[in-house]
Scaffold this active site. Structure first.
Site, PDB file in Angstrom:
ATOM      1  N   GLY A 278       0.806  -1.211   0.000  1.00  0.00           N
ATOM      2  CA  GLY A 278       0.000   0.000   0.000  1.00  0.00           C
ATOM      3  C   GLY A 278       0.839   1.261   0.000  1.00  0.00           C
ATOM      4  CB  CYS A 279       0.308   4.469   1.758  1.00  0.00           C
ATOM      5  SG  CYS A 279      -1.350   4.822   1.137  1.00  0.00           S
ATOM      6  CB  ALA A 280       4.199   1.138   3.808  1.00  0.00           C
ATOM      7  CB  ALA A 281       4.748   0.221  -1.710  1.00  0.00           C
TER       8      ALA A 281
END
Length: 374
Positions: free
Chosen positions: A137-140
């Site tokens: 998700g956004c952590a990628a």
């Protein structure tokens, strides 16, 4: 040491404003018992405009997951190459200088990954390694930087291309009417970003340390419910408060490096929402102005998932960068709940490095071939 160079960022041409978003919510969910709460939450995001790959009239339709995913692949192939080329130009490299492509996206699915298509379409060497990351998700965005750093630590002469492609609008589900889903309809936008991590030389953030931290027992706080209609985004109401347990992880990583997380020169973090930035300011004891790049991304583009950290860094470059040796933190937050964190110092490539790179290009390509064969 590896250097994260100037990112290239692109957002689609179709724009929706907060006012238009609120009006759509009022019109489409007039009888929703929690509509006043939803409207207030959307207003509080601070997102003034978002960019989407289709006109809003088309976005609000749902032709089925198959058609949505075909559109994802078509738009990615249409839009990503130009962004990649600008990132390569900014790093003063050719496609043949790249050893690894890290591709991150959580809004569509392709197999083989878009990396294979890019290698064929743009003339990357056939020995280029591929690292697709699809489920962070956004952590990628932060994870991509960290994996690039790891690779360049193992192979100091290598260069890594990072690509983040997020079309969040293609995950819109008209039947999802929970408060979290309706909030996400006014928060997420579409965007593409790319950046190069150079093993040698380059101007940008010289990466020195990275780490990851997962808050135990939070794997269901941000997740996809995968159905026949595609990805259904689930957002727990506890997510905005996650900076309190994550801030100590940021402090710990800085402390291991001999730094004080409250006393750095720049901060590039994922802006999932305004409270994320407000809480980081409080728990890290940092002036809110330090997060101006992330807040600007949120305001102008919305939450563009894994591309946020690269866009925030692009804004630091656009401001003129910082002084040589300035210390900074980069972090992406996402499902898990996971933080992907990096520490680095600002580096400017000097003229001698530039001359040396030009004189040894053929030699470095020989080294690059040995890296790929190892």
């Amino acid at each position: 040491m590896a250097t994260l160079c100037r990112p290239s960022v692109s957002v689609p041409e179709h724009v929706i404003t907060m006012e238009e978003t609120l009006e759509l919510a009022r019109r489409r969910h007039a009888g929703h018992p929690q509509l006043p709460l939803v409207l207030r939450l959307i207003e509080n995001t601070g997102v003034r405009t978002r960019h989407i790959v289709q006109p809003i009239e088309e976005t609000l339709k749902h032709p089925g997951f198959e058609d949505r995913n075909k559109l994802y692949a078509r738009e990615a192939k249409s839009r990503v190459p130009a962004v990649v080329q600008r990132a390569l130009d900014g790093a003063e490299l050719l496609t043949t200088d790249i050893d690894v492509i890290v591709y991150v996206s959580c809004t569509g699915f392709m197999m083989p990954s878009l990396t294979a298509w890019l290698i064929n379409e743009m003339g990357f060497d056939s020995t280029t390694r591929q690292i697709p990351i699809a489920q962070l998700g956004c952590a990628a965005g932060g994870a991509a930087v960290n994996r690039a750093h790891d690779f360049c630590t193992a192979y100091p002469e290598a260069n890594v291309l990072i690509v983040a492609c997020e079309f969040c609008s293609l995950c819109y589900q008209p039947t999802d009417v929970g408060v979290g889903s309706l909030l996400s309809n006014g928060l997420f936008g579409d965007g593409i970003a790319a950046a190069v991590v150079r093993g040698q030389g380059g101007t940008g953030v010289r990466l020195e340390r990275n780490g990851s931290y997962l808050i135990p027992g939070t794997e269901e706080w941000i997740m996809y419910d995968v159905k026949a209609t595609g990805f259904h985004f689930l957002l727990d109401k506890r997510v905005p408060a996650t900076m309190e347990p994550l801030a100590p992880a940021l402090k710990s990583l800085a402390g291991e490096h001999g730094w004080d997380a409250a006393d750095l020169d720049f901060y590039i973090v994922h802006a999932g929402g305004p409270r994320i930035l407000d809480d980081l300011s409080t728990f890290l004891q940092v002036d809110p102005h330090a997060f101006r790049f992330s807040r600007a991304t949120l305001t102008e583009y919305g939450n563009i998932a894994s591309a946020v950290v690269l866009d925030a860094l692009r804004r630091l470059f656009d401001e003129g960068g910082v002084q040589e040796g300035a210390r900074g933190l980069l972090a992406g937050f996402g499902p898990g709940i996971t933080a992907e964190m990096s520490l680095g110092c600002w580096q400017t490539a000097d003229a001698r490095q530039d001359v040396r790179r030009g004189m040894t290009r053929d030699v470095s390509r020989g080294v690059k071939r040995r890296v790929r064969q190892s």
